[in-house]
Design a protein around this motif. Structure first.
Motif, PDB file in Angstrom:
ATOM      1  N   ARG A  98       0.822  -1.213   0.000  1.00 32.77           N
ATOM      2  CA  ARG A  98       0.000   0.000   0.000  1.00 32.77           C
ATOM      3  C   ARG A  98       0.855   1.262   0.000  1.00 32.77           C
ATOM      4  NH1 ARG A  98      -5.221   1.314   0.992  1.00 32.77           N
ATOM      5  NH2 ARG A  98      -5.629   3.320   1.965  1.00 32.77           N
TER       6      ARG A  98
ATOM      7  N   ASN B  78       2.389   1.550  -7.707  1.00 31.26           N
ATOM      8  CA  ASN B  78       2.636   0.410  -8.581  1.00 31.26           C
ATOM      9  C   ASN B  78       1.504   0.321  -9.589  1.00 31.26           C
ATOM     10  OD1 ASN B  78       2.700  -2.474  -9.525  1.00 31.26           O
ATOM     11  ND2 ASN B  78       4.387  -2.579  -8.053  1.00 31.26           N
TER      12      ASN B  78
ATOM     13  N   ASP C 214      -1.457  -1.975  -9.030  1.00 27.16           N
ATOM     14  CA  ASP C 214      -2.438  -1.614  -8.011  1.00 27.16           C
ATOM     15  C   ASP C 214      -3.665  -1.006  -8.682  1.00 27.16           C
ATOM     16  OD1 ASP C 214      -3.764  -1.009  -5.747  1.00 27.16           O
ATOM     17  OD2 ASP C 214      -2.350   0.471  -4.989  1.00 27.16           O
TER      18      ASP C 214
ATOM     19  N   SER D 274      -8.262  -5.578  -7.008  1.00 25.81           N
ATOM     20  CA  SER D 274      -8.916  -5.519  -5.698  1.00 25.81           C
ATOM     21  C   SER D 274     -10.291  -6.166  -5.742  1.00 25.81           C
ATOM     22  CB  SER D 274      -9.014  -4.063  -5.254  1.00 25.81           C
ATOM     23  OG  SER D 274      -9.838  -3.933  -4.131  1.00 25.81           O
TER      24      SER D 274
ATOM     25  N   LEU E  60      -1.936  -6.666   0.671  1.00 20.71           N
ATOM     26  CA  LEU E  60      -1.928  -5.663  -0.389  1.00 20.71           C
ATOM     27  C   LEU E  60      -2.526  -4.338   0.056  1.00 20.71           C
ATOM     28  CD1 LEU E  60      -3.023  -7.844  -3.457  1.00 20.71           C
ATOM     29  CD2 LEU E  60      -0.714  -7.175  -2.792  1.00 20.71           C
ATOM     30  N   TYR E  61      -3.595  -4.393   0.838  1.00 19.43           N
ATOM     31  CA  TYR E  61      -4.341  -3.171   1.134  1.00 19.43           C
ATOM     32  C   TYR E  61      -4.502  -2.880   2.626  1.00 19.43           C
ATOM     33  CZ  TYR E  61      -5.607  -4.226  -3.685  1.00 19.43           C
ATOM     34  OH  TYR E  61      -5.553  -4.540  -5.010  1.00 19.43           O
TER      35      TYR E  61
ATOM     36  N   PRO F 152      -8.604  -0.006  -0.776  1.00 28.50           N
ATOM     37  CA  PRO F 152      -7.361   0.083  -1.550  1.00 28.50           C
ATOM     38  C   PRO F 152      -7.174   1.432  -2.229  1.00 28.50           C
ATOM     39  CG  PRO F 152      -8.995  -1.232  -2.711  1.00 28.50           C
ATOM     40  CD  PRO F 152      -9.569  -0.960  -1.353  1.00 28.50           C
TER      41      PRO F 152
ATOM     42  N   PHE G 293      -5.667   2.986  -5.608  1.00 24.86           N
ATOM     43  CA  PHE G 293      -5.417   2.490  -6.953  1.00 24.86           C
ATOM     44  C   PHE G 293      -4.425   3.369  -7.677  1.00 24.86           C
ATOM     45  CE2 PHE G 293      -9.980   1.153  -6.340  1.00 24.86           C
ATOM     46  CZ  PHE G 293      -9.616  -0.094  -5.885  1.00 24.86           C
ATOM     47  N   TRP G 294      -3.743   2.781  -8.611  1.00 24.00           N
ATOM     48  CA  TRP G 294      -2.771   3.487  -9.452  1.00 24.00           C
ATOM     49  C   TRP G 294      -3.541   4.209 -10.552  1.00 24.00           C
ATOM     50  CZ3 TRP G 294      -1.376   3.435 -14.571  1.00 24.00           C
ATOM     51  CH2 TRP G 294      -0.116   3.934 -14.886  1.00 24.00           C
TER      52      TRP G 294
ATOM     53  N   LYS H 152      -0.488   8.226  -7.781  1.00 24.44           N
ATOM     54  CA  LYS H 152      -1.285   7.416  -6.884  1.00 24.44           C
ATOM     55  C   LYS H 152      -2.221   8.280  -6.054  1.00 24.44           C
ATOM     56  CE  LYS H 152      -0.600   4.391  -2.915  1.00 24.44           C
ATOM     57  NZ  LYS H 152       0.415   3.847  -2.026  1.00 24.44           N
TER      58      LYS H 152
END
Length: 1138
Positions: free
Chosen positions: A932, A936, A939, A944, A971-972, A977, A979-980, A1006
């Motif tokens: 996180r 990236n 992401d 998700s 991941l989150y 999350p 997101f990119w 991001k």
């Protein structure tokens, strides 16, 4: 003794289960289909029994009969289907709903998935106290979990089609509900009658005694009849069907039979030849006979665990089998089979009363297995294993939080210090086996074993054995009675009943110990510094607990053992820890005599000569804290380097030697070098200590590279041990009859490969040395296999590589420098050899794949994933697949490869082998593609949502569902999350002049915080400039547009809708969603909300529509499901309508 109730208060089940019949009348391996019937004999507990709650999942219930007379109405539901909606995407919300779903169907809370209404004809029998027989006909096909089918598709040219086809029970914790209706609780034991009809070529293996086998009239089918007279619970019932070869163990007085797949009988005979020793050891130790009439061990393929124990039966992985030529697999196979036998006593015969009591069964079985391993392999491997178990528990707790063994009862307020608790919450509920992380379950088993060892040291081993014997004696007596006697509760064990048993046998009250280590999570972390006071001849010891409050660390108050090795002997002192800082003054029994020579007595009773020239004025040679590993602790001990060197050379406890080796990595001196070299050459030293010393010497030598003199470290040692007499530079013919030298011969080349010069490259002498080892390796006269040795040489070659600086644009090896080219050439030869003559478990090929990935990672080869993808496919050997998957995970992490991540996710969701799926998800958890905190391009919202859907759709696979929760957490974390997103600089421009799609994706930034309410990373200067140019309105529009893209066309609650639209939606939510309306592309609910974006929106929608079409399918699925549920509920009786 003041104790709490024996068992926690739970809703009383309205009936008792006395007997169950399980009959599978049709087992079709080809179609993955099973047809069957169960008959449960129950005794009502009261006159008001009207609803019978049972467990059944992924089953098609056909009909339910009561006493074979009247048909009963029933309803089935799955509470784990769609646990938490996509809109409430936070792990905190998911955990609450996840636990709620588990409790709704928890049999220990008198719940279940299958509700059966007692027909009026049964009321009289209930009031009369008569037994009821509930007969349920069911079937299921293509099970997702619980029952696993292993099929080999028939070949047109092969006459042995389906030769290896088999099926077996594959349940996680209490999951027998996945293959037959039952009371899926360890607290509901009963007797069993089992019947299985299979094809004439197959054998059905199940629990209990085989009574008879009857063939059908046309001889095409066989029916196997088993009886289990000892009461056991449904989770301990198993089945395996296949064309097994059978081997009756000739060395055991019990009826012990082993089963394996065709062609593996020679390996089976060798693997199980020592199993009789486990039976003899456990019966002698526990002073109790084996509790069942027979024991069966079945070796199957694609098992997701190495071994699983059931009542009088064990299902083991075929990967445990090995021939007499294999050395490395022996310890693992024998240990795991011994643990399965131990679990027959604790886990199958004596069961935990509830999930919170599981730690006892797991801990006692692991403890007994450890004692057996100590008898078989010696004390050194045993103590190393205990140290490893302790370090793994510490590692888990410091990463995820404390492990609470029994969370069913609160801790007594006066039992633990103020800061004893670990307040860091886990991302999953610990109260149910169907919600807890599988990694947590592994840590719980290890910690349970350590707590049982702690009890052993507190009350004594013989007293602990008496406690076990008392429980087993009571359970054996209860198993021989009928249910009417009311003694079957003796077959269950709980934390409180265990405390009472200890008090009854020993008179010791263990309530405080249980509160400290069982009902409280976390471990202790000590920082220890010792100073010698020359005037008083004392050691001043400072013991600090500086890490209290950190994740997994708690405060400890109580006794602590300190062991001092002095010149006149070994002396133990017990200190009382009462605060975060404890300062103790310990009087020494010896006086310093640095210049005098005298033999030093050790705790083992032997006396040794010791060079004391390196000592200072202190008579203490070294200090050890908690040498018996009684506490759950982590240690940071500060000592001078010469004390660590003395400890490594002369301490006889292997755990102290490992501790000294790890400490000496910080002291790169000639004295440390000498101590490590002496340890490697010391034949009296434990072989794993010698191997660890070799790796430590590599680190020390790399720090001393500017002052190191002579040949590369360990080269002379290896030549002296394994070199030919006539030509020392050529290795002798392999002879692995001395196992200690064999492990050392494997470890030294790998350690040498880590050596580096001042320029950061491996010394050329070492590379040539490794290539010569491969060149002159000869195993023709060796009675043992060299598969693991060759794999170690390949690994060593890969470790010699250093980063490359050339640019590789093709897959040609022409531009590779000399050493990497030699490595690649050797790896290529090994790959070709593996295809013609594979090694055991493809060990060499596994090592080759990792070396190829290392060549790619260091820039010597282009990072192409094709070879890893090919070996990761189904039907490859499991270890080979996991190695290829590990390389792909690393490739995804380094290069942010979305295509490879898609490949891995596809395997994770669809692969037929559960062992590969679980192994892959663990690789992703341990090495996440992104975190996180990092920006990236992987992401994305799609990933998700995909993981979240799996968390909600895997209702039938508890283990994989909980692993998915772990992956989502990695991941989150606990939040929604981030997101990119594409770079805002491109979005700021007018849509008519916007850049191409490639530019839009390649440059990204991001969003931080909640993606529905977040603000893009636009600088204040840019914002002021836009305001000056009167572009604020355009800026708001671009933010909304980017949010729509980030949410995959899901509308934002705060920014994407005007006030009028939000009021409309709020009104709709109050009244319930109108599921009567069909959704298609033209009527997708969000499309009308964004007409103001005109051409920009339409272009983006056209580009990404295929990517978001799954949401339309999701809406349609909800509509259809709502209609079906509504129609189905209308057909239910009024009392069953939801």
């Amino acid at each position: 003794m003041e104790t709490q109730n024996d068992l926690p208060e739970t809703p009383l089940r309205s009936f008792k289960l006395s007997h169950q019949v399980l009959s599978l009348t049709e087992i079709s391996l080809e179609h993955r289909r099973i047809q069957g019937m169960v008959e449960l004999t129950i005794v009502p507990n009261n006159d008001c029994l009207r609803i019978i709650r049972l467990n059944a999942k992924q089953l098609n219930i056909e009909r339910v009969f009561l006493n074979d007379v009247c048909q009963a109405e029933f309803i089935y539901f799955d509470s784990f289907h769609n646990v938490c909606e996509m809109e409430n995407r936070s792990l905190e919300t998911y955990a609450k709903k996840h636990l709620m779903a588990a409790k709704i169907t928890d049999p220990d809370l008198n719940n279940g998935e299958l509700f059966i209404k007692v027909p009026p004809a049964g009321y009289a029998m209930i009031q009369a106290g008569l037994t009821l027989r509930i007969r349920i006909q069911f079937n299921f096909s293509n099970p997702k979990s619980g029952m696993h089918f292993v099929l080999r598709p028939p070949s047109a040219s092969s006459s042995s089609a389906w030769k290896w086809a088999h099926m077996y029970t594959n349940c996680y914790e209490n999951s027998s509900r996945l293959w037959f209706p039952c009371v899926d609780s360890y607290a509901a034991p009963c007797t069993w009658q089992l019947e299985f009809t299979v094809d004439k070529h197959f054998t059905a293996v199940s629990c209990g005694e085989l009574v008879q086998v009857i063939s059908s009239s046309d001889l095409s089918k066989k029916t196997f009849y088993y009886k289990l007279r000892t009461p056991v619970s449904a989770p301990n019932i198993a089945l395996a069907v296949g064309p097994f070869e059978i081997y009756a163990d000739p060395q055991i007085t019990h009826e012990v039979t082993h089963f394996c797949l065709p062609g593996m009988l020679p390996w089976l005979k060798h693997t199980v030849q020592y199993l009789h020793g486990a039976f003899e050891f456990f019966e002698e130790t526990l002073a109790t006979r084996y509790p069942f009439a027979s024991y069966k061990q079945v070796f199957v393929d694609e098992l997701d665990r190495k071994i699983s124990a059931y009542a009088s039966m064990t299902i083991a992985s075929v990967n445990l089998l090995h021939s007499k030529e294999i050395i490395d697999q022996t310890y693992s196979s024998r240990t795991k089979m011994a643990r399965a036998v131990a679990e027959q006593f604790y886990g199958c015969f004596i069961c935990p009363h509830r999930w919170s009591d599981t730690w006892l069964a797991k801990g006692v079985a692991t403890y007994l297995c450890g004692l057996h391993s100590r008898q078989c392999f010696g004390n050194n491997p045993y103590r190393e294993w205990v140290q490893l178990e302790l370090s793994q528990v510490v590692k888990y707790e410091e990463r995820y939080g404390g492990v609470i063994l029994d969370c069913s009862q609160p801790v007594a307020a006066a039992a633990v210090p103020k800061f004893s608790h670990d307040h860091h919450q886990h991302h999953f509920p610990k109260e149910s086996s169907h919600t807890v992380s599988p990694k947590y379950v592994k840590a719980l088993r290890r910690k349970s074993h350590l707590v049982i060892r702690m009890l052993e040291h507190r009350i004594g081993q013989q007293m602990l054995f008496r406690v076990f014997n008392k429980q087993l004696a009571l359970a054996t007596n209860a198993a021989g009675t009928k249910i009417e006697a009311g003694l079957w509760s003796q077959l269950l064990i709980s934390t409180n009943s265990f405390i009472k048993s200890i008090f009854t046998v020993t008179g010791s009250d263990m309530s405080l110990c249980m509160d400290q280590w069982v009902r409280t999570g976390g471990h202790v972390k000590f920082s220890v510094i010792s100073v010698f006071n020359c005037k008083r001849n004392t050691i001043e010891l400072d013991i600090r607990q500086d890490y209290i409050g950190k994740r997994g660390v708690r405060q400890y108050n109580g006794p602590l053992m300190v062991q001092l090795q002095e010149l006149d002997g070994t002396f133990k002192h017990t200190l009382q820890i009462e605060d975060t800082l404890t300062r103790s003054v310990i009087s020494c029994h010896s006086k310093s005599r640095r210049n005098k020579k005298k033999k030093i007595p050790l705790w083992t009773g032997e006396e040794i000569d010791m060079d004391l020239s390196a000592m200072d004025d202190s008579p203490v040679l070294w200090v050890r804290i908690d040498p018996e590993m009684i506490l759950l602790r982590d240690l940071i001990v500060e000592q001078p380097d010469f004390q660590w060197q003395y400890q490594l050379r002369h301490e006889r406890d292997v755990t102290a030697q490992f501790q000294a080796i790890r400490a000496l990595e910080r002291y790169a001196t000639s004295a440390t070098r000498s101590a490590l070299e002496d340890t490697i050459e010391n034949e009296c030293c434990f072989y794993r200590v010698r191997c660890e010393a070799a790796h430590c010497l590599t680190k020390v030598a790399n720090q001393m590279v500017d002052s190191w003199s002579g040949p590369p470290p360990m080269l002379d040692i290896f030549i002296k041990m394994f070199g030919s007499l006539q030509a020392p530079h050529i290795v002798r013919l392999n002879d692995f009859s001395n196992f200690q030298l064999y492990y050392l011969q494997k470890a030294i080349p790998v350690a040498m490969a880590g050596l580096r010069t001042l320029h950061g490259i491996c010394p050329p002498d070492v590379v040539r040395f490794l290539l010569d080892l491969i060149k002159y390796n000869e195993n023709s006269q060796n009675p043992y296999s060299d598969s693991y040795y060759r794999a170690a040489l390949v690994t060593a070659l890969g470790d010699t590589l250093s980063p490359g600086y050339q640019s590789l644009t093709t897959d040609s090896s022409s531009s590779i420098s000399t050493d990497p080219k030699l490595v690649l050439s050797a790896v290529t030869r090994f790959l070709r050899g593996e295809h013609h003559l594979p090694s055991y478990k493809y060990m060499v090929l596994v090592a080759c794949l990792k070396v190829i990935r290392r060549l790619q990672k260091l820039g010597h080869l282009p990072s192409l994933p094709h070879i890893f993808r090919s070996y990761s496919q189904y039907r490859s050997y499991l270890d080979l697949r996991l190695s290829a998957m590990e390389c792909l995970v690393d490739l995804v992490q380094v290069h942010e490869s979305g295509e490879d991540l898609e490949h891995l996710m596809h395997l994770l969701e669809t692969d037929p082998d559960p062992a590969a799926r679980y192994g892959l998800v663990q690789l992703l958890i341990d090495n996440p593609p992104f975190t996180r905190d990092s920006s990236n391009r992987l992401d994305q919202a799609e990933l998700s949502e995909r993981i979240w859907r799996n968390m909600n759709s895997l209702s039938r696979n508890t283990k994989l569902r909980c692993y998915m929760v772990d992956l989502y957490y990695e991941l989150y974390v606990n939040e929604r999350p981030n997101f990119w997103f594409p770079n805002m600089n491109h979005i700021m421009e007018d849509s008519s002049n916007s850049n191409s799609e490639n530019e839009f994706v390649e440059n990204g930034t991001k969003i931080c915080g909640n993606p529905r309410t977040s603000i893009f990373e636009v600088s204040d200067n840019q914002l002021m400039k836009m305001e000056e140019e009167n572009q604020q309105e355009e800026f708001q529009k671009t933010i909304k547009f980017a949010e729509i893209d980030s949410m995959k066309w899901v509308p934002s609650d705060n920014q994407a809708m005007d006030l009028q639209e939000k009021e409309k939606i709020a009104e709709t939510e109050e009244q319930g969603y109108d599921y009567e309306t069909e959704v298609d592309e033209n009527s997708f609910p969000i499309s009308d909300n964004y007409h103001k974006y005109d051409e920009t929106y339409e272009v983006a929608k056209k580009k990404d529509w295929t990517k978001h079409k799954h949401q339309i399918d999701s809406y349609n699925h909800k509509n259809h499901k709502y209609k079906e549920d509504k129609e189905r509920q209308q057909s239910y009786p009024p009392f069953l309508r939801l």
